[in-house]
Design an enzyme around this catalytic site. Sequence first.
Site, PDB file in Angstrom:
ATOM      1  N   GLU A 225      -2.934   6.781   8.578  1.00  0.00           N
ATOM      2  CA  GLU A 225      -3.456   7.845   7.713  1.00  0.00           C
ATOM      3  C   GLU A 225      -4.620   8.567   8.365  1.00  0.00           C
ATOM      4  O   GLU A 225      -5.183   8.099   9.352  1.00  0.00           O
ATOM      5  CB  GLU A 225      -3.859   7.292   6.343  1.00  0.00           C
ATOM      6  CG  GLU A 225      -5.062   6.413   6.390  1.00  0.00           C
ATOM      7  CD  GLU A 225      -5.419   5.806   5.045  1.00  0.00           C
ATOM      8  OE1 GLU A 225      -4.541   5.670   4.172  1.00  0.00           O
ATOM      9  OE2 GLU A 225      -6.591   5.458   4.873  1.00  0.00           O
TER      10      GLU A 225
ATOM     11  N   HIS B 276     -15.223  -2.909   8.855  1.00  0.00           N
ATOM     12  CA  HIS B 276     -14.457  -2.489   7.682  1.00  0.00           C
ATOM     13  C   HIS B 276     -14.576  -3.455   6.514  1.00  0.00           C
ATOM     14  O   HIS B 276     -13.734  -3.475   5.627  1.00  0.00           O
ATOM     15  CB  HIS B 276     -12.972  -2.270   8.019  1.00  0.00           C
ATOM     16  CG  HIS B 276     -12.770  -1.200   9.044  1.00  0.00           C
ATOM     17  ND1 HIS B 276     -13.012   0.129   8.784  1.00  0.00           N
ATOM     18  CD2 HIS B 276     -12.375  -1.269  10.342  1.00  0.00           C
ATOM     19  CE1 HIS B 276     -12.758   0.827   9.873  1.00  0.00           C
ATOM     20  NE2 HIS B 276     -12.386   0.008  10.841  1.00  0.00           N
TER      21      HIS B 276
ATOM     22  N   LYS C 285       0.822  -1.214   0.000  1.00  0.00           N
ATOM     23  CA  LYS C 285       0.000   0.000   0.000  1.00  0.00           C
ATOM     24  C   LYS C 285       0.853   1.260   0.000  1.00  0.00           C
ATOM     25  O   LYS C 285       0.478   2.259  -0.612  1.00  0.00           O
ATOM     26  CB  LYS C 285      -0.910   0.000   1.224  1.00  0.00           C
ATOM     27  CG  LYS C 285      -1.800  -1.210   1.194  1.00  0.00           C
ATOM     28  CD  LYS C 285      -3.215  -0.923   1.536  1.00  0.00           C
ATOM     29  CE  LYS C 285      -4.038  -2.142   1.220  1.00  0.00           C
ATOM     30  NZ  LYS C 285      -4.896  -2.551   2.290  1.00  0.00           N
TER      31      LYS C 285
ATOM     32  N   ARG D   4      -7.405  -7.895  -8.978  1.00  0.00           N
ATOM     33  CA  ARG D   4      -8.118  -9.166  -9.136  1.00  0.00           C
ATOM     34  C   ARG D   4      -9.591  -8.864  -9.372  1.00  0.00           C
ATOM     35  O   ARG D   4     -10.005  -7.720  -9.372  1.00  0.00           O
ATOM     36  CB  ARG D   4      -8.004  -9.979  -7.851  1.00  0.00           C
ATOM     37  CG  ARG D   4      -8.469  -9.131  -6.667  1.00  0.00           C
ATOM     38  CD  ARG D   4      -8.661  -9.916  -5.405  1.00  0.00           C
ATOM     39  NE  ARG D   4      -8.703  -9.062  -4.233  1.00  0.00           N
ATOM     40  CZ  ARG D   4      -9.791  -8.464  -3.750  1.00  0.00           C
ATOM     41  NH1 ARG D   4     -10.948  -8.583  -4.379  1.00  0.00           N
ATOM     42  NH2 ARG D   4      -9.747  -7.711  -2.676  1.00  0.00           N
TER      43      ARG D   4
END
Lengths: 169, 499
Positions: B200, B235, B116, B292
């Site tokens: 973040e 999440h 990431k 994907r």
Amino acid sequence: MKYIVKIQDRKYTFDYSENDKKISNQNNEPLDYDWVELGNGCFSLILNGNSYICHVSEQNGGYQIMVDGEVVSATIEDEQSLTLNKFVKAHAKEPSEQVIKAPIPGLVTRIFVQAGDKLKKDASLLALEAMKMENLIKAPCECTVEKIFVKSGQTVQQNQPLIQLKKSG
Amino acid sequence: MFKKILIANRGEIALRIIRSCKDLGIKTIAVYSDIDRSSPHVQFADEAYPLGGTTSAETYLDGNKIIRIAKDHGAEAVHPGYGFLAENAAFARDAQNAGLVFIGPSPESIELMGSKTAARSLMEKHGVPTIPGSKKALQSEEEALAEAQRIGYPVLLKASAGGGGKGMRLVENPGELPSALQSASREAQSAFGDSSIYIEKYLEQPRHIEFQILADSHGNVVYLGERECSIQRRHQKIIEEAPSVVLDSELRKKMGRAAIQAAKACNYLNAGTIEFMLDKHRNFYFLEMNTRLQVEHPVTELVTGLDLVQEQIRIACGEAISLSSVGERFWGHAVECRIYAEDVENNFTPSPGKITYLKPADGPGIREDSGVMQGNEISLYYDPMISKLIAWGKDREQAVRRMIRALKEYQLSGIKTNIPFLIRILQHPAFISGELSTTFIDEHRSELFKQPVTSPEAIGLMALLKHINRQRRISYRSDKNHKTPTSQWKMLGRMKHSR
């Protein structure tokens, strides 16, 4: 015979006649019903012209009814068992010890407490990993840790005792 | 076109891929773990071979075993589905080295977007907006605290190698940070084998909007519109739809162009998804790229009329895509609900067990991608998602109404599912008016977790009739001394044979 069906915190009384299979509700109104088993625990109920398809299964001594996307738990008592239960309850004390059992099978990844620890409600007891997710097991009330039955890294089955707590006060 | 493909997955996605292969006239190979012998993907494939073992690590994650089976039985390509080896660059490379076509992007693209932090800096370099935060994995608690202070609370901790909400924690104040950091990195270590965590800014009331893209080996990259996946618990997405109610044509074009930019930045090939967060002020930020097929791809299929698995296979064969006009035109509206084996009232914990009764929903506008059959066991070894229901309608209202009807018709017994919870979300006024955000479930917690009982007298009667019936059956049995009655037909048959 009178039956009391408990759904959530409400009670519904029905009177069932063994001889003619007639049932009346708590207002003594006779119920116009037709009950057919469709197979595999699946039933059709037509009650006063309203048609329902439902699935009823036994669960922890009560019943679980699935109808129209709702899942509802119900328990049933007849007159005799109700009287008996009242008697038993009047003489029983609330237990001060509680054993926390594994709600799901999984792996104990961490234990946050030790025997003798005094805990507040919702304090984390241990972390249980299942299906790659970590689930925190928390104290249900203010309490003291009495015994710990498992070790970190141990795999546990559903309902396996994890920790014994003693309620404070 | 390929003649035979191995599907390196299980459950609904394996079956869904098998179906597209059949439509293309391609033979399929299924692989399975010991406890999946009775799963539908094994029954519907042309060939099926055991992987031996039960855990993910010794079965669906064992790339060497899977490649050997593919080679031994003449497969030309491997479709990884989603999860398991789908975003494993080493597996994609091993498959290629073994002479197999990996139906997906190159190992290099997977590697690049799989990290990431690397993906974020690549996006920034190519002018795709990203969420404020540190770009690199945190080295210490002190560093985490300082960084959180700089970008301002609330902050989100995320696993560098992560996905699917694993290893992710919301931190509202400095006091919560140390323990959240520890447990997130522990979860990341066990889920991905990498404990790196980055930090973040947490966007308030954000929407999750993602763009489906297709890229072929001739340099064409197109986007097939967006999916809104704002309804999430822990999440993880549970309800997705296409198109999103908040995008107008202008914003769609802008985000679509950014998605194409992102795909080109990593030399992307095949189907992929660029996930964005959209805030209250309609600013969008790159979240991550999934290299994907997505779980929620069917909503895009229903509004575009495409079969994305077929598109993937054609691209892997080297064909060029011819859909340049797609991306702006949608047919109606589609909604998907993920049906999970879980106990909603008990913080969504998995609910393993045996499916004792199953009658799925159908009817106008309903598609089901299911991975289970009656009698199947939902184990603790794999993901608890058992099926996806997808509804199509000429507009959002019709699609949502059809979905509610289908969920109410759906009958599944033996395990707990989130079906009642999904219905409550779909019926919620805020959902109906399209006021979605990734915090929807938390915001409307008090209404969503209430369990209404619509017709209590009828339900009470159902329980009673079952109860009475059970008692009668017991007494009936005791009358007969537990002897089961012998069928007259059997007796007739015996008489015939003894003649």
